[in-house]
Design a protein around this motif. Structure first.
Motif, mmCIF file in Angstrom:
data_model
loop_
_atom_site.group_PDB
_atom_site.id
_atom_site.type_symbol
_atom_site.label_atom_id
_atom_site.label_comp_id
_atom_site.label_asym_id
_atom_site.label_seq_id
_atom_site.Cartn_x
_atom_site.Cartn_y
_atom_site.Cartn_z
ATOM 1 N N HIS A 196 0.823 -1.211 0.000
ATOM 2 C CA HIS A 196 0.000 0.000 0.000
ATOM 3 C C HIS A 196 0.860 1.265 0.000
ATOM 4 O O HIS A 196 0.541 2.240 -0.694
ATOM 5 N N VAL A 197 1.932 1.270 0.768
ATOM 6 C CA VAL A 197 2.796 2.450 0.823
ATOM 7 C C VAL A 197 3.503 2.661 -0.508
ATOM 8 O O VAL A 197 3.648 3.797 -0.982
ATOM 9 N N ALA A 198 3.956 1.583 -1.121
ATOM 10 C CA ALA A 198 4.645 1.696 -2.410
ATOM 11 C C ALA A 198 3.751 2.337 -3.463
ATOM 12 O O ALA A 198 4.224 3.094 -4.327
ATOM 13 N N ALA A 199 2.440 2.059 -3.394
ATOM 14 C CA ALA A 199 1.502 2.599 -4.387
ATOM 15 C C ALA A 199 0.888 3.924 -3.962
ATOM 16 O O ALA A 199 0.174 4.555 -4.752
ATOM 17 N N ALA A 200 1.176 4.380 -2.749
ATOM 18 C CA ALA A 200 0.484 5.547 -2.185
ATOM 19 C C ALA A 200 1.010 6.859 -2.759
ATOM 20 O O ALA A 200 2.174 6.981 -3.151
ATOM 21 N N ASP A 201 0.133 7.862 -2.777
ATOM 22 C CA ASP A 201 0.526 9.230 -3.120
ATOM 23 C C ASP A 201 1.017 9.972 -1.877
ATOM 24 O O ASP A 201 1.846 10.864 -1.974
ATOM 25 N N PHE A 202 0.472 9.600 -0.732
ATOM 26 C CA PHE A 202 0.958 10.146 0.533
ATOM 27 C C PHE A 202 0.528 9.205 1.646
ATOM 28 O O PHE A 202 -0.330 8.332 1.461
ATOM 29 N N VAL A 203 1.142 9.372 2.823
ATOM 30 C CA VAL A 203 0.834 8.530 3.983
ATOM 31 C C VAL A 203 0.558 9.452 5.166
ATOM 32 O O VAL A 203 1.397 10.282 5.532
ATOM 33 N N LEU A 259 -6.354 15.740 -12.456
ATOM 34 C CA LEU A 259 -5.220 15.912 -13.363
ATOM 35 C C LEU A 259 -3.941 15.290 -12.808
ATOM 36 O O LEU A 259 -2.877 15.398 -13.409
ATOM 37 N N HIS A 260 -4.069 14.643 -11.651
ATOM 38 C CA HIS A 260 -2.887 14.102 -10.973
ATOM 39 C C HIS A 260 -2.420 12.813 -11.641
ATOM 40 O O HIS A 260 -3.206 11.905 -11.910
ATOM 41 N N SER A 261 -1.137 12.748 -11.896
ATOM 42 C CA SER A 261 -0.548 11.556 -12.494
ATOM 43 C C SER A 261 0.063 10.696 -11.397
ATOM 44 O O SER A 261 0.688 11.219 -10.465
ATOM 45 N N PRO A 262 -0.080 9.365 -11.478
ATOM 46 C CA PRO A 262 0.508 8.486 -10.462
ATOM 47 C C PRO A 262 2.020 8.638 -10.344
ATOM 48 O O PRO A 262 2.586 8.383 -9.282
ATOM 49 N N SER A 263 2.669 9.058 -11.414
ATOM 50 C CA SER A 263 4.123 9.220 -11.390
ATOM 51 C C SER A 263 4.552 10.541 -10.755
ATOM 52 O O SER A 263 5.730 10.744 -10.464
ATOM 53 N N GLU A 264 3.603 11.436 -10.529
ATOM 54 C CA GLU A 264 3.927 12.754 -9.972
ATOM 55 C C GLU A 264 4.082 12.667 -8.464
ATOM 56 O O GLU A 264 3.253 12.073 -7.771
ATOM 57 N N ASN A 265 5.156 13.260 -7.968
ATOM 58 C CA ASN A 265 5.366 13.348 -6.519
ATOM 59 C C ASN A 265 4.561 14.527 -6.000
ATOM 60 O O ASN A 265 4.829 15.673 -6.341
ATOM 61 N N LEU A 266 3.573 14.219 -5.183
ATOM 62 C CA LEU A 266 2.660 15.254 -4.700
ATOM 63 C C LEU A 266 3.397 16.346 -3.936
ATOM 64 O O LEU A 266 2.983 17.507 -3.938
#
Length: 721
Positions: free
Chosen positions: A51-58, A478-485
């Motif tokens: 879950h953390v590996a796929a997360a945008d934030f924790v 518009l958020h991309s999964p590859s983008e670091n939030l």
């Protein structure tokens, strides 16, 4: 599986939701948090890694055993930023983390919603491996116990099933000690093969035991030599012998497994083996559990014996390293968050981060600058939702009539999720959708029934974060999964900004260690003491309990002038801060205080400060004295007792140079004011010189003393006639 019951929200909330989002449901689905104890930790950790590996934030949240070890360690307006850090440091070092909430959030572009995975870890500082110092100790604050009990905190689960841990510093120290012990052949602790000195055996019982053991080992060895194939168990003459001696094979060698002996008897056995048997070796093998195995092993040559010893040492080292790795425990979660470099989200989380550092990384640095620099290496991206709630004027207006506490912000910003949200009459803007998944259960309107559990609070923190981001103009569609939030241009200016003190609005930048200017100007945070100058502050403690702040102000103003004191602030009933209008008054006050205390003249009882100094227990120091006292690990309930325990009476360094030069003049001044008028007239010239010297020292305020106390002095003189 627990039956699920839908909970209907209020009509008012339903109307508010329908006006903001047509897809919001008027029901919430109830299912429990993901509770994690040492029993299911391994499986939960493996799941959390995905879950953390796929997360945008924790999002994280902590429940502690307390917050402040003494009332004066609360955060005050008069606390400088370095002192505030020392108070946070004291709290993190003295109290334990009993629950740790971790909630990864992942944006699901197909459903246009975040998926949250809340985990609630029970944590307990159980000592699993031997490390330097005593066993773990921590404080429980009664108010914290009451708060946790109010919300059905499971103390038994925490203490009996809580996950233990080792910090990185503790792990490093344990491995260092392990390496030293392994390499030190002179003190071979691994097999307990250290040569036992030829101690005298004086007790008859010890003599008989040693002789009996010697005979039995001789019988066993002789039996082995007669039967080279081995495997046949030597028949002892008593049932007790069969229980204590059993023939086994150890690393393909015949051996005797020894049981039911005392530690003293094992030492005698080792003595007998070393003294009488060159082909037998006594070894102790540490098992994977807490048990160890005591063996006597037969070897045919010296080289084989050396090889055996090395094998046992290697095996024991492997077992010891495994124990250390197993003792890391919950720190694996912290290492995961650090290695993944995800954006960490907390709510008013400076204390939380200090706890994370203290418990799972190492001892907290003595200075805030070093702390923030080190934290940034492990967690380069941290966001405080309390910052975000004040980062946008629309949000600021929304929160204006409400507290910025976690539960209040959640109810206001996340009404589609919060079952406690009430109709406010406001039209909610379109809320970012959040779904919750726990194991195979999933809901967009979730009620865990676990308010103020760390896992649920972490979930609330994450929900507040996504709604606050929406107010900042971040469009997750518009958020991309590859983008670091954390690198989002609308969010990055708030990353790594944490409130060091919410009372004063002090913000520290974890990236630079610098203090950040208040977001909304000096008027946003209502301060009772807006103009605090730390160099102008004197700390006074130990004064008579009957004296009030007003009386302290009046007595000092009689000496230094009516406008010399700008504010007086009580730390507790035994100590106050006095802020002067000029910084030079600080050293002048300390000088005057010591001079009066050392003076034997009768005028000292008439001095305006006499009431403050009554009893001889009043002490004082500058602001650095306060910092020094706060830096001590000691925590007495009353500040005066704390200062005494630390061993500080007052800060002499700042005033001793003046004392040496001016004490004589100061004493003469007060003695000369005590004589009659005729004596004053005859020595007018001399007194004028001294008076001018003291006028310089106290900035010309001694005339005020004369005018305020003339009647009192004359009355005393009359009584003495």
């Amino acid at each position: 599986m627990k039956k699920l019951y839908p909970i209907t929200l209020s009509r008012a909330l339903s109307r508010a939701l329908s006006s903001s989002s047509s897809s919001a449901s008027a029901q919430s689905t109830a299912f429990p948090l993901k509770h994690v104890t040492k029993g299911n930790f391994e499986s939960a950790l493996a799941e959390l890694r995905r879950h953390v590996a796929a997360a945008d934030f924790v999002a994280i949240d902590l429940e502690m055993s307390g917050v402040t070890s003494a009332p004066w360690r609360e955060s005050f307006e008069f606390d400088r930023s370095d002192v505030r850090y020392l108070k946070v440091k004291d709290s993190a070092e003295k109290f334990a983390v009993v629950q740790f909430g971790v909630c990864p959030f992942r944006w699901d572009s197909s459903k246009l919603s975040f998926i949250a995975h809340p985990h609630n870890f029970y944590v307990f500082p159980r000592q699993e491996v031997q490390i330097d110092g005593p066993s773990y100790e921590f404080l429980w604050q009664t108010t914290s116990i009451e708060f946790l009990a109010k919300y059905q905190f499971d103390f038994n689960a925490c203490i009996r099933e809580g996950i233990s841990y080792l910090s990185r510093g503790q792990e490093k120290e344990a491995l260092r000690r392990l390496s030293i012990a392994y390499e030190d052949e002179l003190s071979d602790t691994w097999c307990n093969m250290k040569e036992v000195k030829d101690i005298p055996i004086n007790r008859m019982a010890d003599v008989l035991f040693a002789e009996r053991i010697k005979n039995r080992f001789s019988e066993w060895r002789d039996g082995l030599l007669q039967d080279r194939n081995g495997g046949s168990q030597l028949q002892w003459n008593s049932n007790d012998s069969k229980q204590q001696f059993q023939t086994v094979f150890f690393k393909m060698r015949p051996a005797l497994n020894l049981t039911s002996f005392t530690s003293h008897q094992f030492r005698l056995i080792q003595l007998v083996i070393n003294k009488h048997f060159k082909d037998l070796s006594y070894v102790r093998v540490n098992g994977d559990d807490l048990c160890s195995q005591q063996l006597v092993v037969y070897t045919e040559s010296k080289d084989e014996k050396v090889l055996l010893m090395k094998e046992v040492k290697d095996e024991n080292r492997r077992v010891a390293e495994m124990k250390i790795q197993a003792a890391i425990g919950f720190r694996h979660v912290i290492d995961l968050l650090s290695s993944e470099q995800k954006l960490i989200v907390g709510h008013n989380c400076f204390l939380d981060i200090a706890h994370v550092y203290s418990k799972f990384i190492g001892p907290l640095p003595s200075a805030a600058e070093e702390f923030v620099s080190s934290v940034n290496k492990y967690f380069p991206h941290i966001v405080d939702t309390k910052i975000l709630l004040n980062a946008n004027h629309v949000l600021q207006q929304r929160m204006k009539k409400s507290s910025t506490s976690l539960s209040s912000a959640f109810a206001l910003l996340c009404p589609q999720i919060s079952v406690s949200a009430k109709s406010t009459g406001l039209t909610f803007q379109q809320c970012v959708q959040v779904e919750v998944q726990v194991d195979d259960m999933r809901s967009s309107n979730w009620d865990s029934g676990a308010k103020h559990e760390a896992g649920y609070d972490a979930f609330m923190t994450g929900c507040i974060f996504v709604q606050a981001c929406s107010y900042l103009g971040i469009d997750f569609k518009l958020h991309s999964p590859s983008e670091n939030l954390a690198h989002n241009e609308k969010l990055c200016k708030h990353v790594n900004h944490l409130y060091l003190s919410w009372i004063n609005g002090d913000i520290i930048d974890l990236s630079t260690g610098n203090k950040v200017a208040e977001l909304f100007g000096t008027n946003y945070f209502k301060k009772k003491y807006p103009n605090i100058l730390f160099e102008n502050i004197v700390l006074i403690w130990g004064f008579p309990s009957k004296i009030k702040a007003r009386e302290i102000t009046e007595s000092i103003c009689k000496v230094f002038g009516l406008t010399s004191v700008t504010s007086v602030y009580h730390l507790d009933e035994t100590a106050v801060f006095v802020q002067f209008s000029k910084p030079e008054f600080v050293s002048d006050f300390l000088l005057l205080k010591e001079t009066l205390e050392k003076s034997d003249g009768p005028i000292s009882v008439l001095h305006p400060l006499a009431k403050l100094l009554e009893g001889g227990n009043t002490h004082a120091g500058n602001y650095e004295t306060y910092k020094e006292i706060c830096s001590s690990p000691i925590s007495k309930v009353l500040f005066a007792n704390q200062a005494e325990a630390v061993g500080i009476k007052w800060k002499r360094e700042a005033v001793e140079p003046k004392i040496a030069v001016e004490r004589k003049e100061h004493t003469s001044f007060w003695e000369e004011n005590a004589v009659n008028n005729s004596t004053k007239s005859s020595e007018k010239s001399k007194q004028g010189k001294v008076h001018n010297a003291k006028k310089d020292m106290l900035c010309g305020n001694y005339e005020i003393i004369d005018s305020l106390n003339a009647a009192e002095v004359n009355q005393i003189r009359t009584n003495n006639l």
